[in-house]
Design an enzyme around this catalytic site. Structure first.
Site, PDB file in Angstrom:
ATOM      1  CB  SER A   1      81.582 102.725 -44.842  1.00 19.19           C
ATOM      2  OG  SER A   1      81.870 103.447 -45.989  1.00 19.19           O
TER       3      SER A   1
ATOM      4  CE1 TYR B   1      80.718 107.495 -52.629  1.00 17.96           C
ATOM      5  CE2 TYR B   1      82.278 105.677 -52.822  1.00 17.96           C
ATOM      6  CZ  TYR B   1      81.442 106.457 -52.058  1.00 17.96           C
ATOM      7  OH  TYR B   1      81.330 106.223 -50.706  1.00 17.96           O
ATOM      8  CD  GLU B   2      82.520 111.441 -51.050  1.00 20.71           C
ATOM      9  OE1 GLU B   2      82.090 112.398 -50.407  1.00 20.71           O
ATOM     10  OE2 GLU B   2      83.458 110.709 -50.656  1.00 20.71           O
TER      11      GLU B   2
ATOM     12  CG  HIS C   1      75.545 102.543 -48.039  1.00 14.89           C
ATOM     13  ND1 HIS C   1      76.872 102.141 -48.077  1.00 14.89           N
ATOM     14  CD2 HIS C   1      75.538 103.709 -47.361  1.00 14.89           C
ATOM     15  CE1 HIS C   1      77.624 103.038 -47.454  1.00 14.89           C
ATOM     16  NE2 HIS C   1      76.827 104.002 -47.004  1.00 14.89           N
TER      17      HIS C   1
ATOM     18  CG  ASN D   1      78.845  93.652 -48.962  1.00 11.50           C
ATOM     19  OD1 ASN D   1      79.348  94.692 -48.515  1.00 11.50           O
ATOM     20  ND2 ASN D   1      79.033  93.246 -50.196  1.00 11.50           N
TER      21      ASN D   1
ATOM     22  CG  HIS E   1      84.680 107.303 -51.081  1.00 10.97           C
ATOM     23  ND1 HIS E   1      84.067 107.985 -50.052  1.00 10.97           N
ATOM     24  CD2 HIS E   1      85.061 106.111 -50.575  1.00 10.97           C
ATOM     25  CE1 HIS E   1      84.079 107.227 -48.964  1.00 10.97           C
ATOM     26  NE2 HIS E   1      84.679 106.087 -49.248  1.00 10.97           N
TER      27      HIS E   1
ATOM     28  CG  MET F   1      83.426 101.412 -54.189  1.00 11.88           C
ATOM     29  SD  MET F   1      81.776 102.095 -54.120  1.00 11.88           S
ATOM     30  CE  MET F   1      80.780 100.633 -54.487  1.00 11.88           C
ATOM     31  CB  SER F   2      88.088 103.656 -50.081  1.00 11.09           C
ATOM     32  OG  SER F   2      88.185 102.535 -49.229  1.00 11.09           O
TER      33      SER F   2
ATOM     34  CB  ALA G   1      82.965  98.963 -45.563  1.00 13.99           C
TER      35      ALA G   1
ATOM     36  CG  HIS H   1      82.595 108.173 -44.779  1.00 12.25           C
ATOM     37  ND1 HIS H   1      83.921 107.846 -44.859  1.00 12.25           N
ATOM     38  CD2 HIS H   1      81.923 107.179 -45.375  1.00 12.25           C
ATOM     39  CE1 HIS H   1      84.044 106.696 -45.484  1.00 12.25           C
ATOM     40  NE2 HIS H   1      82.841 106.263 -45.816  1.00 12.25           N
TER      41      HIS H   1
HETATM   42  N1  HPA Z   1      81.625  96.320 -53.340  1.00 15.11           N
HETATM   43  C1  HPA Z   1      82.302  97.486 -53.363  1.00 15.11           C
HETATM   44  N2  HPA Z   1      82.506  98.217 -52.284  1.00 15.11           N
HETATM   45  C2  HPA Z   1      82.011  97.772 -51.121  1.00 15.11           C
HETATM   46  C3  HPA Z   1      81.284  96.579 -51.023  1.00 15.11           C
HETATM   47  C4  HPA Z   1      81.079  95.809 -52.208  1.00 15.11           C
HETATM   48  O1  HPA Z   1      80.449  94.741 -52.208  1.00 15.11           O
HETATM   49  N3  HPA Z   1      80.933  96.426 -49.724  1.00 15.11           N
HETATM   50  C5  HPA Z   1      81.435  97.495 -49.057  1.00 15.11           C
HETATM   51  N4  HPA Z   1      82.086  98.317 -49.898  1.00 15.11           N
END
Ligand code: HPA
Length: 282
Positions: A32, A87-88, A249, A237, A85, A213-214, A115, A63
């Protein structure tokens, strides 16, 4: 789905080969907000995922969804600009399918980027972190189901998921470029909701420095196929509850863009060095 995964991967790999005369052995997956590395490749051929037979399409914002084959300096590379991912709604095997295709197309070294949220308080927003190891908390594994020995063994070893030599190479390159690069353990969750502060306390307790998440499913499939793997997270973050501020996001994407220069410089320096240290073809 009628044809088996191996045949699908072979078909998709053959299509990729038909689009270019380059035969890269180094692959990259851009996470991302990190996609712009692919914009500067030379001799580049851009193949939308939707053109590749049976390839899953990424729906996540940030993406691009194309495979770019080109050269970074002198090194031919296959770059996935965007990934899919769990989650998709894709299964773990589908999430790892592009990795399978890269492996069948001749990729021997895979660089995964993502990310991630920072759990280790020594990291700050924008930190680049080299993965030392991973914790798969996604509740799924791409190797579930009958094993196809043409990909790899039933029970692959995961003691050295992230190739030690590649980590040394990345740390040396970062030092030479004066780019701060930390090392850490990445925990993958299914998402798509960000974690609660209690979940982040749990993740810290079990040894995670980062959360995302990847990456882990791709790394698992790549190791199954005998590829060497390296991964770099961009801490977009600090994870939930570490600072008292909600996660958005768009901010995750923006933080990726801010460190893009350093990130690209690091990749450019690392790729030629890992290209000369490839494992044997599987
Ligand atoms: N948590 C999960 N996935 C992420 C985060 C997060 O804080 N930041 C970027 N991808």
């Amino acid at each position: 789905m009628n044809s088996d995964l191996f045949t699908r991967a072979e078909t998709a790999a053959a299509f990729v080969w038909s689009q270019t005369t380059l035969r890269p052995q180094v692959g990259l997956v851009l996470g991302s907000g990190l996609g712009s590395f692919a914009d500067d490749l030379t001799e580049a051929v851009r193949i939308p995922y939707s053109d590749i037979p049976t390839f899953p399409r990424s729906t996540a914002v940030g993406h691009a969804g194309q495979l770019v084959i080109g050269k970074s300096g002198d090194v031919p590379v296959a770059v996935m600009q965007g990934r899919v991912h769990l989650y998709e709604g894709y299964s773990a095997a589908e999430v790892a399918f592009p990795t399978r295709v890269l492996g069948r197309a001749g990729i021997r070294a895979l660089v995964l980027t993502n990310a991630a949220g920072g759990i280790n308080v020594e990291y700050g927003q924008g930190a680049l972190v080299l993965l030392r190891d991973q914790i798969n908390l996604q509740g799924q594994n791409p190797l579930t189901g009958a094993n196809d020995e043409r990909f790899g063994p039933r029970f692959p070893d995961m003691s050295y998921t992230y190739t030690k030599r590649y980590r040394e190479i990345a740390l040396e390159a970062a030092k030479q470029l004066s780019i701060p690069l930390r090392e850490g353990v990445y925990a993958a969750v299914a998402g798509p909701s960000y974690e609660t502060p209690a979940e982040i306390r749990f993740l810290r307790t079990i040894g995670a420095d980062l959360v995302g998440m990847s990456t882990v499913l791709e790394a698992t499939a790549a190791r199954h196929m005998g590829m060497n793997v390296m991964a770099i997270s961009c801490v977009t973050n600090m994870a939930a509850g570490i600072i008292d501020q909600p996660l958005v996001h768009e901010e995750v994407l923006e933080a990726g863009r801010r460190v893009m220069g350093q990130f690209i410089a690091l990749l450019r320096a690392v790729l030629p060095r890992i290209a000369v240290e490839l494992p044997q073809a599987g």
